[in-house]
Design a protein around this motif. Structure first.
Motif, PDB file in Angstrom:
ATOM      1  N   LEU A  63       0.834  -1.000  -0.033  1.00 25.89           N
ATOM      2  CA  LEU A  63      -0.205   0.061   0.099  1.00 25.89           C
ATOM      3  C   LEU A  63       0.835   1.152   0.010  1.00 25.89           C
ATOM      4  O   LEU A  63       0.508   2.175  -0.749  1.00 25.89           O
ATOM      5  N   SER A  64       1.990   1.161   0.733  1.00 26.43           N
ATOM      6  CA  SER A  64       2.919   2.242   0.720  1.00 26.43           C
ATOM      7  C   SER A  64       3.569   2.569  -0.482  1.00 26.43           C
ATOM      8  O   SER A  64       3.652   3.801  -0.849  1.00 26.43           O
ATOM      9  N   TYR A  65       3.882   1.709  -1.216  1.00 26.76           N
ATOM     10  CA  TYR A  65       4.637   1.993  -2.381  1.00 26.76           C
ATOM     11  C   TYR A  65       3.490   2.333  -3.639  1.00 26.76           C
ATOM     12  O   TYR A  65       3.958   3.086  -4.275  1.00 26.76           O
ATOM     13  N   TYR A  70       5.489   7.264   2.761  1.00 25.68           N
ATOM     14  CA  TYR A  70       6.404   6.554   3.743  1.00 25.68           C
ATOM     15  C   TYR A  70       7.114   5.361   2.821  1.00 25.68           C
ATOM     16  O   TYR A  70       7.358   4.228   3.447  1.00 25.68           O
ATOM     17  N   VAL A  71       7.636   5.535   1.593  1.00 23.58           N
ATOM     18  CA  VAL A  71       8.194   4.512   0.919  1.00 23.58           C
ATOM     19  C   VAL A  71       9.660   4.353   1.551  1.00 23.58           C
ATOM     20  O   VAL A  71      10.052   3.312   1.552  1.00 23.58           O
ATOM     21  N   THR A  72      10.191   5.390   2.147  1.00 25.87           N
ATOM     22  CA  THR A  72      11.499   5.342   2.768  1.00 25.87           C
ATOM     23  C   THR A  72      11.357   4.334   4.081  1.00 25.87           C
ATOM     24  O   THR A  72      12.231   3.231   4.149  1.00 25.87           O
ATOM     25  N   LEU A  73      10.319   4.257   4.641  1.00 29.54           N
ATOM     26  CA  LEU A  73       9.926   3.396   5.821  1.00 29.54           C
ATOM     27  C   LEU A  73       9.865   1.882   5.131  1.00 29.54           C
ATOM     28  O   LEU A  73      10.322   0.996   5.756  1.00 29.54           O
ATOM     29  N   ALA A  74       8.899   1.992   4.322  1.00 32.44           N
ATOM     30  CA  ALA A  74       8.397   0.644   3.495  1.00 32.44           C
ATOM     31  C   ALA A  74       9.853  -0.169   2.948  1.00 32.44           C
ATOM     32  O   ALA A  74       9.848  -1.285   3.160  1.00 32.44           O
ATOM     33  N   ILE A  76      12.739  -0.166   4.048  1.00 28.15           N
ATOM     34  CA  ILE A  76      13.428  -0.954   5.246  1.00 28.15           C
ATOM     35  C   ILE A  76      12.608  -1.916   5.840  1.00 28.15           C
ATOM     36  O   ILE A  76      13.277  -3.044   6.355  1.00 28.15           O
ATOM     37  N   VAL A  77      11.755  -1.878   6.036  1.00 30.80           N
ATOM     38  CA  VAL A  77      10.479  -2.826   6.620  1.00 30.80           C
ATOM     39  C   VAL A  77      10.404  -4.151   5.962  1.00 30.80           C
ATOM     40  O   VAL A  77      10.447  -5.130   6.198  1.00 30.80           O
ATOM     41  N   ILE A  78      10.427  -3.978   4.448  1.00 28.29           N
ATOM     42  CA  ILE A  78      10.192  -4.887   3.629  1.00 28.29           C
ATOM     43  C   ILE A  78      11.686  -5.675   3.218  1.00 28.29           C
ATOM     44  O   ILE A  78      11.628  -6.810   2.888  1.00 28.29           O
ATOM     45  N   LEU A  79      12.689  -5.038   3.541  1.00 34.64           N
ATOM     46  CA  LEU A  79      13.956  -5.856   3.059  1.00 34.64           C
ATOM     47  C   LEU A  79      14.304  -7.063   3.599  1.00 34.64           C
ATOM     48  O   LEU A  79      14.621  -8.054   3.062  1.00 34.64           O
ATOM     49  N   PRO A  80      14.002  -7.416   5.139  1.00 40.13           N
ATOM     50  CA  PRO A  80      14.012  -8.760   5.779  1.00 40.13           C
ATOM     51  C   PRO A  80      13.104  -9.696   4.852  1.00 40.13           C
ATOM     52  O   PRO A  80      13.544 -10.741   4.693  1.00 40.13           O
ATOM     53  N   ARG A 113      17.852   4.472  -4.484  1.00 34.77           N
ATOM     54  CA  ARG A 113      17.275   5.883  -5.138  1.00 34.77           C
ATOM     55  C   ARG A 113      16.548   6.579  -3.888  1.00 34.77           C
ATOM     56  O   ARG A 113      16.553   7.849  -4.159  1.00 34.77           O
ATOM     57  N   TYR A 114      16.402   6.220  -2.685  1.00 36.58           N
ATOM     58  CA  TYR A 114      15.899   6.966  -1.579  1.00 36.58           C
ATOM     59  C   TYR A 114      17.011   7.146  -0.597  1.00 36.58           C
ATOM     60  O   TYR A 114      16.767   7.375   0.636  1.00 36.58           O
ATOM     61  N   TRP A 115      18.338   6.847  -1.019  1.00 36.80           N
ATOM     62  CA  TRP A 115      19.200   6.830  -0.217  1.00 36.80           C
ATOM     63  C   TRP A 115      19.449   8.153   0.733  1.00 36.80           C
ATOM     64  O   TRP A 115      19.951   8.095   1.891  1.00 36.80           O
ATOM     65  N   HIS A 116      19.218   9.162   0.136  1.00 38.36           N
ATOM     66  CA  HIS A 116      19.544  10.543   0.590  1.00 38.36           C
ATOM     67  C   HIS A 116      18.452  10.649   1.954  1.00 38.36           C
ATOM     68  O   HIS A 116      18.915  11.437   2.905  1.00 38.36           O
ATOM     69  N   ASN A 117      17.636   9.930   2.085  1.00 38.84           N
ATOM     70  CA  ASN A 117      16.551   9.924   3.170  1.00 38.84           C
ATOM     71  C   ASN A 117      17.319   9.013   4.454  1.00 38.84           C
ATOM     72  O   ASN A 117      16.927   9.154   5.769  1.00 38.84           O
ATOM     73  N   TYR A 118      18.186   8.337   3.994  1.00 34.27           N
ATOM     74  CA  TYR A 118      18.945   7.422   5.028  1.00 34.27           C
ATOM     75  C   TYR A 118      20.120   7.924   5.771  1.00 34.27           C
ATOM     76  O   TYR A 118      20.776   7.446   6.743  1.00 34.27           O
TER      77      TYR A 118
END
Length: 124
Positions: A63-65, A70-74, A76-80, A113-118
């Motif tokens: 849903l986030s994508y 909240y794509v930056t959070l999604a 990291i959450v979906i990575l594992p 692509r969203y690395w600037h947020n991390y």
């Protein structure tokens, strides 16, 4: 590059939504499994909470994508979850490995692509 990011983000989102909604609504029959993968799958089902938890995470991140919020959070959450999908397919079900690899690489692409947020997370 911005259009590619949006396309990949939406495609991953739709894939995650399809996988989670079809799990919760039982839209597709369970695939026939054999050997070690069958034992692993039976263990996941026997835990009673792990599959619903993973599918709920997939649903929220999908849903986030799709929404673009909240794509930056999604990411990291979906990575594992995507890493486990990749490893499970690599070791137990190699015939579906290309799909899992594309999903994992797309997740890594979005993190890039969203690395600037991390950046603030990794600065002392």
């Amino acid at each position: 590059m911005k259009i590619a990011t949006i396309v990949i983000r939406v495609l991953i989102g739709l894939f995650l939504l399809f996988a989670s909604i079809s799990y919760f609504l039982h839209l597709m029959p369970e695939p026939v499994t054999t050997g070690d993968f069958k034992a692993f799958q039976l263990g996941l089902v026997a835990s009673t909470y792990l599959m619903p938890l993973a599918k709920a995470v997939e649903l929220l991140c999908g849903l986030s994508y799709v929404a673009g919020k909240y794509v930056t959070l999604a990411n990291i959450v979906i990575l594992p979850v995507t890493l486990n999908i990749l490893l499970i397919n690599y070791f137990m079900s190699p015939e579906t490995l290309p799909i899992a690899a594309v999903l994992f690489l797309a997740n890594l692409f979005l993190i890039y692509r969203y690395w600037h947020n991390y950046k603030t997370v990794f600065t002392p």
